[in-house]
Design a protein around this motif. Structure first.
Motif, PDB file in Angstrom:
ATOM      1  N   SER A  10       4.025   4.256   2.458  1.00 22.08           N
ATOM      2  CA  SER A  10       4.906   3.792   3.528  1.00 22.08           C
ATOM      3  C   SER A  10       5.097   2.273   3.570  1.00 22.08           C
ATOM      4  N   SER A  11       4.289   1.500   2.848  1.00 18.90           N
ATOM      5  CA  SER A  11       4.396   0.032   2.965  1.00 18.90           C
ATOM      6  C   SER A  11       5.161  -0.633   1.828  1.00 18.90           C
ATOM      7  N   VAL A  13       0.870  -1.174   0.000  1.00 19.34           N
ATOM      8  CA  VAL A  13       0.000   0.000   0.000  1.00 19.34           C
ATOM      9  C   VAL A  13       0.916   1.237   0.000  1.00 19.34           C
ATOM     10  N   PRO A  14       0.862   2.000  -1.091  1.00 20.68           N
ATOM     11  CA  PRO A  14       1.750   3.149  -1.139  1.00 20.68           C
ATOM     12  C   PRO A  14       1.322   4.222  -0.135  1.00 20.68           C
ATOM     13  N   ASP A  28       0.352  -3.915   4.275  1.00 22.00           N
ATOM     14  CA  ASP A  28       0.317  -2.545   4.798  1.00 22.00           C
ATOM     15  C   ASP A  28       1.138  -2.520   6.078  1.00 22.00           C
ATOM     16  N   ASP A  29       1.616  -1.319   6.448  1.00 21.65           N
ATOM     17  CA  ASP A  29       2.477  -1.248   7.630  1.00 21.65           C
ATOM     18  C   ASP A  29       1.694  -1.208   8.924  1.00 21.65           C
TER      19      ASP A  29
END
Ligand SMILES: O=P(O)(O)OC[C@H]1O[C@H](OP(=O)(O)OP(=O)(O)O)[C@H](O)[C@@H]1O
Ligand SMILES: NC(=O)CC[C@H](N)C(=O)O
Ligand code: SF4
Ligand SMILES: [Mg+2]
Length: 472
Positions: free
Chosen positions: A293-294, A290-291, A355-356
């Protein structure tokens, strides 16, 4: 004005001593720290006898005008701040650096973190006649310093720091010195650098990269550094040290190119993704992150699992700030504007999405639905951090228990709510293993485990304190 981010209210700091282009460099450095706060920004500079300041609301480019910047140009010492605040506390009066005037000299103050006994201190000072200008916890520092007794300014600063509890990275400007202090748990990052012989300090090393400065080292918990025309003085304000760097800095807040003890956040996130792959026993055709940060964690997951990585989601980078009211429905609309699937990449495939973090679940709920609509056969969620269950008292608006999806729900219940075919979180143990591998000396994990390393003396969330300062 409201920005849609999973977690909010971190701040970015910068300071530089003895460079002819100090305020311009501060501006450039703050620009690279913009991800740490978008509600307000400011610069305070030393003109020798007095300090001068400019601050405003919004992104850096909106907050400071060309005329304001020009007025600060002649000065060679300056500090800067970018701030994110929750609704009520977003007033201009709370935007930093603060600039205090007194007959013994001016004081510029920039703070990242949250002082957990600020309300207690404030009440006591008010009862002694102090009048506060802001609702910010940071202001107590200035009042305490003005009242402190001691033979030198450094001694007085030490006395004040010893009274404060919680998370505080301070960058403090006097006409004749730049003082840097980090709380004894080192919750927020603070880095030391140098440019053309001038020492500088920043929340993240990406600020040094932006101005061409050299990154010297991470500032240690409990450290007190004074920079003046006489050079640099390294000291401590306490013998106590219990490193508890915020885990979320590694997972989500810091920019991917920022370094901690010489390792980039990208590398740390990638390793978190690799560890997740070892714990997530799911077969799939592709892995997508997931853009923004991930993406590092997704790369690590793909490398470790051997499942090909693809860019299956695109982010509209211009939806950083959205003109919407807060509220769940508005958040959902904003996520739709922000992320969209690449149909021919995901169509007919079984997809692992990395995702983060999951906070309210808005992002993951939307992604699962959007990917399925785009033809994905199965959508499995992998989260490169443990289930986030608790609010934060140390400067991050992780919100209340009620808003956090995993707060009272099991992983299976969260999976059901977001509609994924499976959901796997990284374990707390593996997360710490990764940090240790890269030289971290101890991390706060309270939002995952509930083990708060510093007692919350005021007993309130930062956003609740704001109202209390006004007697509500
Ligand atoms: O469960 P939620 O409440 O939706 O929050 C979690 C999401 O928020 C953060 O990303 P953000 O949208 O802030 O953007 P970024 O990854 O581009 O920084 C985080 O990386 C998750 O994707
Ligand atoms: N989260 C932060 O670092 C904010 C700093 C400070 N507590 C403020 O409210 O402005
Ligand atoms: S509670 Fe979570 S967000 Fe807050 S400092 Fe600890 S790790 Fe960071
Ligand atoms: Mg994200």
């Amino acid at each position: 004005m409201y920005e849609l981010r999973g977690l909010n209210e971190e701040c970015g700091l910068f300071g530089i001593w003895g460079h002819p282009e100090a305020s311009e460099l501060t501006y450039m450095a703050l620009h690279s720290l913009q991800h740490r706060g978008q509600e307000g920004a400011g610069i305070v500079a030393s003109g020798g006898d007095y300090l001068f300041g400019a601050r405003g609301m919004g992104l850096l480019t909106e907050a400071l005008s060309q005329t304001q910047l020009e007025s600060l140009r002649p000065f060679s010492k300056s500090i800067g701040h970018v701030r994110y605040a929750t609704s009520d506390s977003s007033a201009l009066s709370n935007v930093q650096p603060f600039l205090f005037k007194s007959h013994i000299g001016d004081l510029g103050l920039a703070h990242n973190g949250n002082i957990v006994n600020a309300l207690h201190i404030r009440r006591a000072l008010e009862d002694q006649g102090a009048i506060f200008q802001t609702t910010s916890d940071s202001e107590v520092f200035a009042h305490l310093l003005r009242r402190a007794k001691g033979p030198t300014r450094k001694a007085r600063i030490k006395t004040v720091l010893q009274q404060l509890k919680g998370a505080f990275a301070f960058v403090i400007l006097h006409e004749d010195a730049l003082t840097i202090a980090l709380d004894d748990h080192g919750v927020r990052p603070l880095m030391l650098g140098i440019l053309d012989g001038a020492y500088c300090v920043a929340s993240e090393t990406c600020a040094f990269t932006a101005i061409g400065a050299e990154y010297i080292r991470d500032i240690e918990p409990g450290e007190l550094i004074t920079i003046s025309d006489d050079g640099i003085d390294f000291d401590r304000y306490t013998d106590f040290e219990n490193p508890n760097m915020c885990s979320m800095e590694y997972i989500y807040f810091a920019r991917a190119d920022s370094e901690f003890r010489g390792t980039s956040t990208y590398t740390i996130r990638k390793a978190l993704g690799e560890e997740l792959a070892k714990e997530m026993d799911v077969k799939a055709d592709i892995v997508i992150g997931v853009p923004d940060s991930s993406l590092a964690a997704a790369k690590g997951f793909s490398d470790e699992s051997g499942i090909p990585g693809e860019q299956g989601l695109l982010k509209n980078r211009y939806v950083g700030r959205t003109f919407i009211a807060s509220g769940q429905e508005a958040r959902e609309r904003a996520v739709r504007m922000k992320l969209s699937p690449v149909r021919d990449i995901v169509e007919g495939k079984s997809v692992i999405v990395i995702d983060d973090s999951i906070v309210r679940g808005t992002t993951s709920k939307f992604i699962v639905k959007a990917l399925k609509k785009a033809g994905a056969k199965e959508v499995h969620m992998g989260v490169s951090s443990p289930p986030l269950k608790n609010p934060c008292y140390y400067g991050i608006d992780v919100s209340t228990h009620a808003e956090i999806i995993a707060s009272a729900k099991s992983t299976e219940e969260v999976r059901e709510e977001i509609g994924a075919d499976s959901l796997t979180y990284l374990s707390v143990e593996r997360m710490h293993e990764v940090y240790e591998r890269y030289g971290s000396r101890g991390e706060c994990d309270a939002c995952f485990t509930g083990n708060y390393p510093i007692e919350n003396t005021d007993g309130l969330l930062p956003q609740e304190k704001d109202a209390k300062t006004k007697g509500v």
